[in-house]
Write a protein that holds these residues in place. Structure first.
Motif, PDB file in Angstrom:
ATOM      1  N   THR A 224       0.835  -1.197   0.000  1.00 15.33           N
ATOM      2  CA  THR A 224       0.000   0.000   0.000  1.00 15.33           C
ATOM      3  C   THR A 224       0.875   1.254   0.000  1.00 15.33           C
ATOM      4  OG1 THR A 224      -1.620  -1.212   1.315  1.00 15.33           O
ATOM      5  CG2 THR A 224      -1.880   1.176   1.178  1.00 15.33           C
ATOM      6  N   ASN A 346      -5.337   3.332  -0.595  1.00 15.76           N
ATOM      7  CA  ASN A 346      -5.406   2.881  -1.990  1.00 15.76           C
ATOM      8  C   ASN A 346      -6.330   3.778  -2.803  1.00 15.76           C
ATOM      9  OD1 ASN A 346      -3.612   0.714  -2.140  1.00 15.76           O
ATOM     10  ND2 ASN A 346      -5.118  -0.779  -1.454  1.00 15.76           N
ATOM     11  N   SER A 349      -4.746   7.118  -3.675  1.00 13.37           N
ATOM     12  CA  SER A 349      -3.668   7.024  -4.666  1.00 13.37           C
ATOM     13  C   SER A 349      -4.140   6.354  -5.957  1.00 13.37           C
ATOM     14  CB  SER A 349      -2.470   6.284  -4.076  1.00 13.37           C
ATOM     15  OG  SER A 349      -2.851   4.983  -3.635  1.00 13.37           O
ATOM     16  N   GLY A 352      -3.718   2.195  -5.901  1.00  8.51           N
ATOM     17  CA  GLY A 352      -2.597   1.602  -5.170  1.00  8.51           C
ATOM     18  C   GLY A 352      -2.416   0.128  -5.457  1.00  8.51           C
ATOM     19  N   SER A 353      -2.420  -0.660  -4.395  1.00 12.85           N
ATOM     20  CA  SER A 353      -2.183  -2.094  -4.546  1.00 12.85           C
ATOM     21  C   SER A 353      -3.355  -2.824  -5.203  1.00 12.85           C
ATOM     22  CB  SER A 353      -1.868  -2.732  -3.190  1.00 12.85           C
ATOM     23  OG  SER A 353      -2.956  -2.627  -2.302  1.00 12.85           O
ATOM     24  N   TRP A 354      -4.525  -2.189  -5.295  1.00 13.20           N
ATOM     25  CA  TRP A 354      -5.636  -2.826  -6.030  1.00 13.20           C
ATOM     26  C   TRP A 354      -5.260  -2.969  -7.503  1.00 13.20           C
ATOM     27  CZ3 TRP A 354      -9.550   1.290  -3.931  1.00 13.20           C
ATOM     28  CH2 TRP A 354      -9.781   1.048  -2.570  1.00 13.20           C
TER      29      TRP A 354
END
Length: 397
Positions: A224, A346, A349, A352-354
């Motif tokens: 993240t 997330n 941003s 993000g990591s999604w």
């Protein structure tokens, strides 16, 4: 009306205010301090410093004098540097007008804590003011810890420059660290011993060894990003922020939840990542990988907590084990908050990591939402409503 009923009725004003504060607090991760991480890789930021100072308050708790509430001191240290979002850090070896600094920090406290609902604004501001005044036994202990953590970081590092050693010695003999000699005399003497390359008292040396190992958490990167999307979050600053989440969202906890214990759980919950590393929740979906990570974390817990004196090692390990088991109401709440913290980062941003792990809303519901709803039922509907438009726009809803 309960918080759940309030949400269902369409009123999210309180949670909106709580999250406005929490997302603003994320900016503390970008405030650079004069102290370096102990591996000398970079200068630390004020968020990870706040976590490491709170950890020191817990690690050195047996040195606290009569009348000190260590849990309250930990809470003070979570909050103490949030004003630096506006006012910045002020290194002790550079002259600053103390009146101007105090005025700037007071303005920052008014603005930042003013984002909160009134009851939390008053409570957090009072804690910060008590810390700054340094009049109560608890505030004096918290301040002493804050004053000595930069010294401990320096003397625990593998090397120091001549300029750094001069700054540290001046602090210990003529600067603000001298105030700690009357508050935590044993820890003050230990700092002198380590500066002069003596091992120091055995019990304190063991506590110090654990605290130094924990500094490595500042170098463990998570999937993240921080809220502005500029870089990955590290686990030290994550641990600070998730504690702040629990403190701010404590009114969502069930009546039987011990919030002070939940904060201690979150203080320690990711220590094992020093050895085992971080495992992204959307990355480790294979049962074999999850089992291997669990074994690595157990091994890390045995080594790291084993550095401490026996009684403290037992206490800290029991706290970590209870969090991992997630059976008590307190652990369930702490786990839910740990799951909640990355979600809006997330979103802030743009995924993000999604994006990294191609996460769908259904997967988020299963991996994150169910866990949050178990410990804080009113929280997941609020968060899900915020993230739904992003998943819908991306065709992942």
């Amino acid at each position: 009306m309960t918080l759940t009923q309030s949400f269902e009725a369409g009123s999210t004003a309180r949670l909106d205010a709580q999250f406005a504060f929490l997302m603003e607090a994320d900016r503390l991760k970008t405030v650079e301090r004069a102290n370096q991480t102990m591996d000398r890789a970079r200068f630390e930021n004020s968020a990870e410093h706040s976590w490491h100072a709170a950890l020191a308050a817990a690690v050195f708790a047996p040195l606290a004098q009569t009348g000190v509430d260590v849990d309250r001191a930990i809470t003070m240290l979570l909050l103490h540097d949030i004003v630096e979002i506006d006012a910045g850090d002020h290194p002790i070896h550079i002259f600053h007008n103390p009146v101007e600094v105090a005025e700037a920090e007071a303005r920052a406290a008014t603005r930042i804590y003013g984002l909160l609902p009134e009851d939390l604004r008053a409570r957090f501001l009072a804690l910060w003011q008590e810390f700054e005044a340094m009049q109560t036994p608890t505030a004096r202990y918290a301040k002493a810890v804050d004053f000595l953590t930069p010294v401990l970081q320096s003397v625990g590092a593998p090397e120091q420059s001549d300029e750094e050693r001069e700054i540290v010695w001046r602090n210990l003999t003529a600067g603000r660290a001298t105030k700690t000699a009357a508050i935590v005399p044993a820890l003050y003497r230990f700092c002198i011993d380590r500066f002069e390359e003596r091992p120091g008292e055995e019990d304190l040396a063991a506590r110090f060894a654990f605290w130094c190992e924990a500094d490595k958490l500042k170098s463990v990167l998570r999937a993240t990003p921080i809220a502005d999307g500029s870089r990955p979050e590290n686990t030290g600053e994550h641990s600070w922020h998730v504690m702040l989440y629990a403190l701010t969202l404590g009114d969502l906890a069930a009546p039987q939840v011990d919030l002070a214990l939940a904060l201690r759980m979150l203080l320690l919950h990711d220590i094992v990542e020093v050895d085992a590393g971080d495992t992204p929740i959307h990355g480790a979906v294979d049962p074999a990988a999850q089992a291997a990570q669990a074994r690595a974390e157990l091994k890390a817990a045995h080594r790291l907590f084993g550095l401490l004196p026996r009684a403290t090692a037992t206490e800290f390990r029991a706290t970590w084990d209870a969090f991992e088991a997630a059976q008590s109401p307190t652990a369930i709440f702490a786990k839910s908050i740990d799951r909640a913290q990355p979600v809006l980062h997330n979103l802030a941003s743009d995924g993000g990591s999604w994006r990294t792990y191609d996460v769908t809303l259904a997967q988020l519901d299963t991996r994150v939402g169910d866990k949050i709803a178990r410990g804080a039922p009113a929280l997941w509907p609020f968060i899900r409503a915020r993230v739904f438009p992003w998943f819908a726009a991306m065709g992942r809803a």
